[in-house]
Motif scaffolding. Structure first.
Motif, mmCIF file in Angstrom:
data_model
loop_
_atom_site.group_PDB
_atom_site.id
_atom_site.type_symbol
_atom_site.label_atom_id
_atom_site.label_comp_id
_atom_site.label_asym_id
_atom_site.label_seq_id
_atom_site.Cartn_x
_atom_site.Cartn_y
_atom_site.Cartn_z
ATOM 1 N N ALA A 1 -9.231 -8.485 -9.912
ATOM 2 C CA ALA A 1 -8.391 -8.557 -8.493
ATOM 3 C C ALA A 1 -9.630 -8.411 -7.374
ATOM 4 N N SER A 2 -9.499 -9.038 -6.500
ATOM 5 C CA SER A 2 -10.396 -9.070 -5.019
ATOM 6 C C SER A 2 -9.567 -8.556 -4.126
ATOM 7 N N ILE A 3 -9.984 -7.484 -3.424
ATOM 8 C CA ILE A 3 -9.457 -6.994 -2.068
ATOM 9 C C ILE A 3 -10.380 -6.840 -1.042
ATOM 10 N N GLN A 4 -9.926 -7.154 0.095
ATOM 11 C CA GLN A 4 -10.925 -6.860 1.413
ATOM 12 C C GLN A 4 -10.008 -5.951 2.248
ATOM 13 N N GLN B 1 -8.161 7.484 1.968
ATOM 14 C CA GLN B 1 -7.616 6.795 0.733
ATOM 15 C C GLN B 1 -6.329 6.168 0.638
ATOM 16 N N VAL B 2 -6.145 4.949 0.033
ATOM 17 C CA VAL B 2 -4.579 4.646 -0.111
ATOM 18 C C VAL B 2 -4.867 3.928 -1.354
ATOM 19 N N MET B 3 -3.520 3.833 -1.967
ATOM 20 C CA MET B 3 -3.368 3.182 -3.299
ATOM 21 C C MET B 3 -2.694 1.750 -2.929
ATOM 22 N N ILE B 4 -2.919 0.727 -3.685
ATOM 23 C CA ILE B 4 -2.168 -0.631 -3.647
ATOM 24 C C ILE B 4 -1.832 -1.111 -5.026
ATOM 25 N N LYS B 5 -0.776 -1.882 -4.865
ATOM 26 C CA LYS B 5 -0.223 -2.458 -6.270
ATOM 27 C C LYS B 5 0.454 -3.676 -5.625
ATOM 28 N N GLY B 6 0.631 -4.803 -6.609
ATOM 29 C CA GLY B 6 1.387 -6.108 -6.430
ATOM 30 C C GLY B 6 0.330 -7.048 -5.981
ATOM 31 N N PHE B 7 -0.977 -6.791 -6.294
ATOM 32 C CA PHE B 7 -1.816 -7.920 -5.817
ATOM 33 C C PHE B 7 -2.067 -8.836 -7.111
ATOM 34 N N ALA C 1 0.818 -1.325 -0.017
ATOM 35 C CA ALA C 1 -0.090 -0.142 -0.021
ATOM 36 C C ALA C 1 0.768 1.402 0.050
ATOM 37 N N PHE C 2 0.396 2.405 -0.688
ATOM 38 C CA PHE C 2 1.266 3.578 -0.734
ATOM 39 C C PHE C 2 0.131 4.606 -1.042
ATOM 40 N N SER C 3 0.874 5.953 -0.465
ATOM 41 C CA SER C 3 -0.051 7.214 -0.902
ATOM 42 C C SER C 3 -0.989 7.303 0.070
ATOM 43 N N PRO C 4 -1.036 6.987 1.230
ATOM 44 C CA PRO C 4 -2.242 7.351 1.948
ATOM 45 C C PRO C 4 -2.816 8.729 2.173
ATOM 46 N N GLU C 5 -3.963 8.909 2.257
ATOM 47 C CA GLU C 5 -4.345 10.194 2.493
ATOM 48 C C GLU C 5 -5.533 10.281 3.583
ATOM 49 N N ALA C 6 -5.648 11.164 4.522
ATOM 50 C CA ALA C 6 -6.957 11.335 5.351
ATOM 51 C C ALA C 6 -7.427 12.725 5.710
ATOM 52 N N PHE C 7 -8.291 12.998 5.709
ATOM 53 C CA PHE C 7 -8.941 14.381 6.008
ATOM 54 C C PHE C 7 -10.223 14.188 6.433
ATOM 55 N N ALA C 8 -10.878 15.160 7.309
ATOM 56 C CA ALA C 8 -12.028 15.251 7.721
ATOM 57 C C ALA C 8 -12.553 16.681 7.683
ATOM 58 N N TYR C 9 -14.254 16.535 7.464
ATOM 59 C CA TYR C 9 -14.834 17.831 7.542
ATOM 60 C C TYR C 9 -15.638 18.045 8.883
ATOM 61 N N ASP C 10 -15.366 19.244 9.535
ATOM 62 C CA ASP C 10 -16.419 19.370 10.565
ATOM 63 C C ASP C 10 -17.877 19.775 10.230
ATOM 64 N N GLU D 1 -7.526 -5.037 -19.521
ATOM 65 C CA GLU D 1 -6.014 -4.787 -19.471
ATOM 66 C C GLU D 1 -5.635 -5.034 -17.852
ATOM 67 N N ALA D 2 -4.172 -5.566 -18.118
ATOM 68 C CA ALA D 2 -3.803 -5.567 -16.700
ATOM 69 C C ALA D 2 -3.946 -4.473 -15.749
ATOM 70 N N ILE D 3 -4.185 -4.670 -14.622
ATOM 71 C CA ILE D 3 -4.601 -3.465 -13.505
ATOM 72 C C ILE D 3 -3.149 -3.232 -12.718
ATOM 73 N N MET D 4 -2.681 -2.052 -12.827
ATOM 74 C CA MET D 4 -1.426 -1.448 -12.270
ATOM 75 C C MET D 4 -1.649 -1.171 -10.724
ATOM 76 N N ASP D 5 -2.842 -0.613 -10.383
ATOM 77 C CA ASP D 5 -2.995 -0.246 -9.153
ATOM 78 C C ASP D 5 -4.338 0.013 -8.853
ATOM 79 N N ILE D 6 -4.781 0.037 -7.658
ATOM 80 C CA ILE D 6 -6.024 0.104 -7.197
ATOM 81 C C ILE D 6 -6.185 1.000 -5.978
#
Length: 139
Positions: free
Chosen positions: A62-65, A45-51, A26-35, A92-97
């Motif tokens: 691809a199947s992710i939980q 949100q986070v990105m994944i690769k290598g699945f 997993a890479f590039s995690p982001e988190a934010f909140a609205y008041d 086509e091949a899936i690079m990341d999700i």
């Protein structure tokens, strides 16, 4: 000349067949909140690769939980505050999700620094990975 051509073709076949395997990560995690005055809307949100991708008739899948834990400023952990499955298919091949989570926190959640932890499982290979990111609740 024929030997040289044979060597070049053999080298090309060897290089094209030896794909470098990408580790499940997993890479590039982001988190934010609205008041929302009396509550918070949290988006992460986070990105994944290598699945592991399955291919059938030119369709890749691809199947992710995944689950999301929230660690409060006092160290208390709210387990599985968000849970989801993601099925991705392409021709086509899936690079990341991209994995996304959205949830609401009521007024009992005070301003402060929180931690978001993604627990991610590739259901096709049973590989697992985790990633953390910080979340600040502030008005």
């Amino acid at each position: 000349m024929k030997k040289l051509l044979l060597v070049i073709i053999s080298l090309f076949v060897f290089i094209s067949c030896s794909k470098k395997e990408v580790p499940f990560e997993a890479f590039s995690p982001e988190a934010f909140a609205y008041d929302l005055d009396d509550s918070w809307e949290v988006n992460v949100q986070v990105m994944i690769k290598g699945f592991l991708q399955l291919e059938k008739d030119g369709i890749y899948s691809a199947s992710i939980q995944y689950t999301v834990d929230l660690v409060k400023p006092d160290g208390e952990t709210v387990k599985s505050i968000f849970t989801d499955d993601k099925q991705e298919t392409k021709d086509e091949a899936i690079m990341d999700i991209s994995l996304e989570a959205q949830f609401e926190l009521d007024s009992s959640y005070q301003e402060g620094n929180y931690k978001i932890i993604f627990h991610i499982k590739d259901l096709n290979s049973d590989n697992q990975t985790n990633i953390e990111t910080d979340l600040e609740l502030s008005k």
